[in-house]
Design a protein around this motif. Structure first.
Motif, PDB file in Angstrom:
ATOM      1  N   LYS A  11       0.829  -1.210   0.000  1.00 58.60           N
ATOM      2  CA  LYS A  11       0.000   0.000   0.000  1.00 58.60           C
ATOM      3  C   LYS A  11       0.861   1.257   0.000  1.00 58.60           C
ATOM      4  CE  LYS A  11      -4.194  -1.776   2.260  1.00 58.60           C
ATOM      5  NZ  LYS A  11      -5.031  -1.691   3.491  1.00 58.60           N
ATOM      6  N   GLN A  12       1.899   1.248   0.859  1.00 57.56           N
ATOM      7  CA  GLN A  12       2.756   2.424   0.958  1.00 57.56           C
ATOM      8  C   GLN A  12       3.539   2.640  -0.329  1.00 57.56           C
ATOM      9  OE1 GLN A  12       2.864   4.694   3.577  1.00 57.56           O
ATOM     10  NE2 GLN A  12       3.952   5.835   1.973  1.00 57.56           N
ATOM     11  N   TYR A  13       4.098   1.557  -0.876  1.00 61.37           N
ATOM     12  CA  TYR A  13       4.843   1.680  -2.131  1.00 61.37           C
ATOM     13  C   TYR A  13       3.930   2.167  -3.247  1.00 61.37           C
ATOM     14  CZ  TYR A  13       8.700  -0.949   0.025  1.00 61.37           C
ATOM     15  OH  TYR A  13       9.733  -1.362   0.829  1.00 61.37           O
ATOM     16  N   GLY A  14       2.677   1.680  -3.246  1.00 57.49           N
ATOM     17  CA  GLY A  14       1.718   2.114  -4.269  1.00 57.49           C
ATOM     18  C   GLY A  14       1.454   3.609  -4.187  1.00 57.49           C
ATOM     19  N   ARG A  15       1.245   4.106  -2.954  1.00 61.38           N
ATOM     20  CA  ARG A  15       1.009   5.544  -2.780  1.00 61.38           C
ATOM     21  C   ARG A  15       2.239   6.360  -3.193  1.00 61.38           C
ATOM     22  NH1 ARG A  15      -1.934   3.741   1.942  1.00 61.38           N
ATOM     23  NH2 ARG A  15      -0.016   3.825   3.185  1.00 61.38           N
ATOM     24  N   ASP A  16       3.420   5.868  -2.795  1.00 64.42           N
ATOM     25  CA  ASP A  16       4.656   6.578  -3.139  1.00 64.42           C
ATOM     26  C   ASP A  16       4.890   6.579  -4.650  1.00 64.42           C
ATOM     27  OD1 ASP A  16       5.047   7.014  -0.478  1.00 64.42           O
ATOM     28  OD2 ASP A  16       6.538   5.418  -0.208  1.00 64.42           O
ATOM     29  N   ALA A  17       4.547   5.467  -5.299  1.00 67.72           N
ATOM     30  CA  ALA A  17       4.738   5.373  -6.754  1.00 67.72           C
ATOM     31  C   ALA A  17       3.864   6.405  -7.469  1.00 67.72           C
ATOM     32  CB  ALA A  17       4.420   3.965  -7.244  1.00 67.72           C
ATOM     33  N   VAL A  18       2.607   6.491  -7.056  1.00 66.55           N
ATOM     34  CA  VAL A  18       1.697   7.464  -7.667  1.00 66.55           C
ATOM     35  C   VAL A  18       2.185   8.888  -7.416  1.00 66.55           C
ATOM     36  CG1 VAL A  18      -0.645   8.405  -7.603  1.00 66.55           C
ATOM     37  CG2 VAL A  18      -0.296   5.920  -7.555  1.00 66.55           C
ATOM     38  N   LYS A  19       2.694   9.133  -6.216  1.00 64.04           N
ATOM     39  CA  LYS A  19       3.208  10.457  -5.874  1.00 64.04           C
ATOM     40  C   LYS A  19       4.396  10.825  -6.779  1.00 64.04           C
ATOM     41  CE  LYS A  19       3.454  11.287  -1.536  1.00 64.04           C
ATOM     42  NZ  LYS A  19       3.916  11.264  -0.104  1.00 64.04           N
ATOM     43  N   GLU A  20       5.311   9.870  -6.996  1.00 64.77           N
ATOM     44  CA  GLU A  20       6.479  10.118  -7.853  1.00 64.77           C
ATOM     45  C   GLU A  20       6.048  10.382  -9.288  1.00 64.77           C
ATOM     46  OE1 GLU A  20       9.594  10.444  -7.073  1.00 64.77           O
ATOM     47  OE2 GLU A  20       9.623   9.746  -5.008  1.00 64.77           O
ATOM     48  N   MET A  21       5.072   9.619  -9.780  1.00 63.30           N
ATOM     49  CA  MET A  21       4.586   9.822 -11.148  1.00 63.30           C
ATOM     50  C   MET A  21       3.893  11.169 -11.293  1.00 63.30           C
ATOM     51  SD  MET A  21       3.214   6.090 -12.499  1.00 63.30           S
ATOM     52  CE  MET A  21       2.298   5.649 -11.026  1.00 63.30           C
ATOM     53  N   THR A  22       3.104  11.531 -10.304  1.00 63.41           N
ATOM     54  CA  THR A  22       2.392  12.816 -10.346  1.00 63.41           C
ATOM     55  C   THR A  22       3.370  13.980 -10.365  1.00 63.41           C
ATOM     56  OG1 THR A  22       0.522  11.851  -9.144  1.00 63.41           O
ATOM     57  CG2 THR A  22       0.691  14.264  -9.184  1.00 63.41           C
ATOM     58  N   ALA A  23       4.431  13.866  -9.549  1.00 60.19           N
ATOM     59  CA  ALA A  23       5.431  14.938  -9.475  1.00 60.19           C
ATOM     60  C   ALA A  23       6.153  15.133 -10.800  1.00 60.19           C
ATOM     61  CB  ALA A  23       6.446  14.624  -8.376  1.00 60.19           C
ATOM     62  N   PRO A  45      18.501  -1.611  -8.226  1.00 61.95           N
ATOM     63  CA  PRO A  45      19.527  -0.554  -8.234  1.00 61.95           C
ATOM     64  C   PRO A  45      19.777   0.034  -9.618  1.00 61.95           C
ATOM     65  CG  PRO A  45      20.247  -2.420  -6.911  1.00 61.95           C
ATOM     66  CD  PRO A  45      19.023  -2.863  -7.633  1.00 61.95           C
ATOM     67  N   ASP A  46      19.732  -0.802 -10.650  1.00 64.94           N
ATOM     68  CA  ASP A  46      19.964  -0.297 -12.005  1.00 64.94           C
ATOM     69  C   ASP A  46      18.877   0.691 -12.418  1.00 64.94           C
ATOM     70  OD1 ASP A  46      22.250  -1.749 -12.280  1.00 64.94           O
ATOM     71  OD2 ASP A  46      21.303  -3.429 -13.317  1.00 64.94           O
ATOM     72  N   LEU A  47      17.635   0.376 -12.081  1.00 60.77           N
ATOM     73  CA  LEU A  47      16.522   1.273 -12.389  1.00 60.77           C
ATOM     74  C   LEU A  47      16.673   2.582 -11.611  1.00 60.77           C
ATOM     75  CD1 LEU A  47      13.749   1.896 -13.649  1.00 60.77           C
ATOM     76  CD2 LEU A  47      12.700   0.686 -11.717  1.00 60.77           C
ATOM     77  N   SER A  48      17.029   2.483 -10.343  1.00 59.56           N
ATOM     78  CA  SER A  48      17.216   3.680  -9.519  1.00 59.56           C
ATOM     79  C   SER A  48      18.316   4.563 -10.090  1.00 59.56           C
ATOM     80  CB  SER A  48      17.569   3.275  -8.085  1.00 59.56           C
ATOM     81  OG  SER A  48      16.507   2.553  -7.494  1.00 59.56           O
ATOM     82  N   ARG A  49      19.391   3.935 -10.567  1.00 50.83           N
ATOM     83  CA  ARG A  49      20.503   4.702 -11.146  1.00 50.83           C
ATOM     84  C   ARG A  49      20.054   5.429 -12.410  1.00 50.83           C
ATOM     85  NH1 ARG A  49      25.888   1.525 -12.777  1.00 50.83           N
ATOM     86  NH2 ARG A  49      25.899   1.193 -10.526  1.00 50.83           N
ATOM     87  N   MET A  50      19.290   4.737 -13.268  1.00 52.58           N
ATOM     88  CA  MET A  50      18.823   5.363 -14.507  1.00 52.58           C
ATOM     89  C   MET A  50      17.925   6.570 -14.216  1.00 52.58           C
ATOM     90  SD  MET A  50      18.066   2.268 -17.243  1.00 52.58           S
ATOM     91  CE  MET A  50      17.152   1.206 -16.133  1.00 52.58           C
ATOM     92  N   ILE A  51      17.025   6.400 -13.242  1.00 54.37           N
ATOM     93  CA  ILE A  51      16.111   7.501 -12.914  1.00 54.37           C
ATOM     94  C   ILE A  51      16.872   8.655 -12.281  1.00 54.37           C
ATOM     95  CG2 ILE A  51      14.199   8.154 -11.391  1.00 54.37           C
ATOM     96  CD1 ILE A  51      12.974   5.411 -11.934  1.00 54.37           C
ATOM     97  N   SER A  52      17.854   8.356 -11.453  1.00 54.43           N
ATOM     98  CA  SER A  52      18.662   9.416 -10.839  1.00 54.43           C
ATOM     99  C   SER A  52      19.413  10.224 -11.883  1.00 54.43           C
ATOM    100  CB  SER A  52      19.647   8.806  -9.835  1.00 54.43           C
ATOM    101  OG  SER A  52      18.972   8.205  -8.756  1.00 54.43           O
ATOM    102  N   ILE A  53      19.934   9.530 -12.897  1.00 54.35           N
ATOM    103  CA  ILE A  53      20.646  10.212 -13.976  1.00 54.35           C
ATOM    104  C   ILE A  53      19.693  11.121 -14.756  1.00 54.35           C
ATOM    105  CG2 ILE A  53      21.829   9.866 -16.187  1.00 54.35           C
ATOM    106  CD1 ILE A  53      23.049   7.327 -14.993  1.00 54.35           C
ATOM    107  N   LEU A  54      18.488  10.600 -15.039  1.00 51.58           N
ATOM    108  CA  LEU A  54      17.505  11.395 -15.770  1.00 51.58           C
ATOM    109  C   LEU A  54      17.096  12.624 -14.956  1.00 51.58           C
ATOM    110  CD1 LEU A  54      15.282   8.491 -17.153  1.00 51.58           C
ATOM    111  CD2 LEU A  54      16.703  10.024 -18.515  1.00 51.58           C
ATOM    112  N   ASP A  55      16.867  12.411 -13.657  1.00 51.99           N
ATOM    113  CA  ASP A  55      16.511  13.540 -12.787  1.00 51.99           C
ATOM    114  C   ASP A  55      17.653  14.550 -12.724  1.00 51.99           C
ATOM    115  OD1 ASP A  55      13.933  12.832 -12.124  1.00 51.99           O
ATOM    116  OD2 ASP A  55      14.517  11.688 -10.358  1.00 51.99           O
ATOM    117  N   GLY A  56      18.884  14.040 -12.603  1.00 57.64           N
ATOM    118  CA  GLY A  56      20.043  14.916 -12.506  1.00 57.64           C
ATOM    119  C   GLY A  56      20.261  15.745 -13.750  1.00 57.64           C
ATOM    120  N   ASN A  57      19.889  15.179 -14.895  1.00 61.71           N
ATOM    121  CA  ASN A  57      20.041  15.903 -16.163  1.00 61.71           C
ATOM    122  C   ASN A  57      18.837  16.792 -16.472  1.00 61.71           C
ATOM    123  OD1 ASN A  57      22.505  14.686 -16.596  1.00 61.71           O
ATOM    124  ND2 ASN A  57      21.661  13.027 -17.837  1.00 61.71           N
TER     125      ASN A  57
END
Length: 351
Positions: A11-23, A45-57
Motif C-alpha cells: 500500500k505504501q509503495y503504491g502511494r509513493d509510486a503514484v506520488k512520484e509519477m504525479t510529481a 539498483p539499475d533502475l534507480s541509477r537510470m532515474i537518478s541520472i535522468l533527474d540529474g540531467n
C-alpha cells in the motif's frame, strides 16, 4: 521481477509510486506503475541509477523514456524488430514450402491422369506403333515426374537449411534475452524462471533446493572512488568467480545492481553454506589492481545469505529468508556467510 511485500508495504509503495509519477507528470499506466513501484521499493539498483541520472540531467519523462525504462526492467528483453523480421522470414519460408508441395501435388495428379490414359491406350493398341506411342508417353511423363521430384527435393532441402538457420536465430535471441549483458551470466528474468521451475520440480520429487543471495561489500563507495567502469569490471570478476566455483546444475545469476544469486538444486542448507563459504573465500583471496595505472585497489569482499526451500512455501518466502540472512551477514561485520538459522527476531529485509 518478483515482489514479496506485505500488504502494508504494498500500500505504501503504491502511494509513493503514484506520488512520484504525479510529481513528474507521468500517466499512471500499468507499465509506468510497475516501474515506479520498483523504484520506490528500492529493489532495482539499475533502475534507480537510470532515474537518478535522468533527474540529474533535468530530463522530462516522455512516453518514449517511460517505455524505455519499462522495457529495460520488465520486458522480455528480446529485440522486437529482430523477432518480427525472423517471424516474417518463417512465414515466407512456410509459404514457399506450401507452394512446392502444391505444385508437386498437381504434378502427381497430372501423372496419374497420364498413366490412366496410357493404360487405356495400351489395352486398345492393335499394332506395334500404337503400343510404342503409349509406352513412349508413359516414359516421357515418368521422366517429367522424376525431374519434378528432384526439383522438389532440392527446394525442400534449401528450405530445411533456411528453417534450421531461423531456429538458431531464435535460440540466440532467447539466450540473449535471458543473459545479463555485462556479466554474461543469467539475468533476473532467467533467475525467476529457473527458480520457479526448480521449486516446482522439488515439490514433485521432494528434492532439496537452496538459494544464495550475495552482495558486494561497500560497492557504492568503491564505485564513487574508482568510477563505474572499474565497478563494472568488479561485477564481471565476481560473476566469473561464481561461475568457476559452482558446479553441475547450479545456476549463478545477477539479481540486480551489485546483488547476485546462486540457485542450488539438490542441495541442503549445510551443503549450500559450504558452497557459499567457498565462493566468499575465492573472492576475498583476489587482489584488485587497475590494469592501466597498476594502482592497488585493495580486496574485494562479499556478504552471503543462505536459505533452503521448504516444500509448500511460496518463492517469495524463500527469497525473503535468504535476503534476511544476507542482512544478518551485512550487520555482522560483512565478508561472511549467514544462513536462515542466523536470522534475528528483529531482522528487516535488506535491499
Amino acid at each position: 521481477m518478483i515482489f514479496h511485500d506485505s500488504i502494508q508495504e504494498a500500500k505504501q509503495y503504491g502511494r509513493d509510486a503514484v506520488k512520484e509519477m504525479t510529481a513528474r507528470n507521468i500517466p499512471a499506466t500499468p507499465d509506468n506503475y510497475a516501474v515506479w513501484y520498483a523504484y520506490v521499493s528500492g529493489r532495482d539498483p539499475d533502475l534507480s541509477r537510470m532515474i537518478s541520472i535522468l533527474d540529474g540531467n533535468g530530463q522530462s519523462f516522455t512516453a518514449a523514456i517511460c517505455s524505455d525504462l519499462y522495457n529495460k526492467s520488465f520486458a522480455s528483453g528480446i529485440d522486437e524488430a529482430a523477432l518480427n523480421a525472423t517471424t516474417d522470414r518463417i512465414e515466407s519460408e512456410m509459404k514457399r514450402i506450401l507452394s512446392y508441395v502444391g505444385e508437386a501435388g498437381q504434378g502427381a495428379a497430372n501423372y496419374s491422369t497420364t498413366l490412366a490414359t496410357a493404360h487405356g491406350d495400351i489395352l486398345d493398341s492393335k499394332n506395334v506403333e500404337s503400343l510404342t506411342s503409349a509406352v513412349t508417353k508413359v516414359l516421357t511423363e515418368t521422366r517429367k515426374m522424376e525431374e519434378m521430384n528432384k526439383n522438389l527435393e532440392h527446394q525442400l532441402a534449401n528450405s530445411t537449411d533456411e528453417i534450421g538457420q531461423l531456429r538458431d536465430d531464435l535460440e540466440d535471441m532467447r539466450k540473449e534475452a535471458m543473459t545479463d549483458a555485462l556479466t554474461g551470466i543469467a539475468n533476473r528474468k532467467l533467475f525467476d524462471m529457473e527458480l520457479r521451475d526448480l521449486a516446482k520440480e522439488a515439490q514433485e520429487t521432494g528434492d532439496e533446493l537452496s538459494l544464495l543471495m550475495l552482495d558486494i561489500d561497500h560497492f557504492k563507495k568503491f564505485n564513487d572512488t574508482y568510477g563505474h567502469q572499474t565497478g563494472d569490471q568488479v561485477l564481471k570478476l565476481l560473476a566469473s568467480t561464481m561461475t568457476k566455483t559452482v558446479k553441475g546444475d547450479d545456476i549463478p545469476a545477477r539479481y540486480g545492481g551489485e546483488e547476485f544469486c546462486v540457485i542450488l538444486p539438490g542441495t541442503n542448507l549445510k551443503d549450500a553454506t559450504a558452497v557459499a563459504e567457498n565462493i566468499r573465500q575465492r573472492v576475498s583471496s583476489k587482489t584488485l589492481v587497475n590494469r592501466t595505472t597498476k594502482e592497488d585497489l585493495g580486496k574485494l569482499t562479499i556478504s552471503i545469505g543462505v536459505g533452503q526451500f521448504d516444500l509448500g512455501e511460496s518463492l517469495a518466502d524463500l527469497i525473503k529468508r535468504a535476503d534476511q540472512a544476507l542482512y544478518e551477514a551485512k550487520h555482522s561485520g560483512r565478508d561472511c556467510v549467514k544462513t536462515q538459522n542466523d536470522i534475528g527476531a528483529n531482522t528487516q529485509t535488506f535491499n
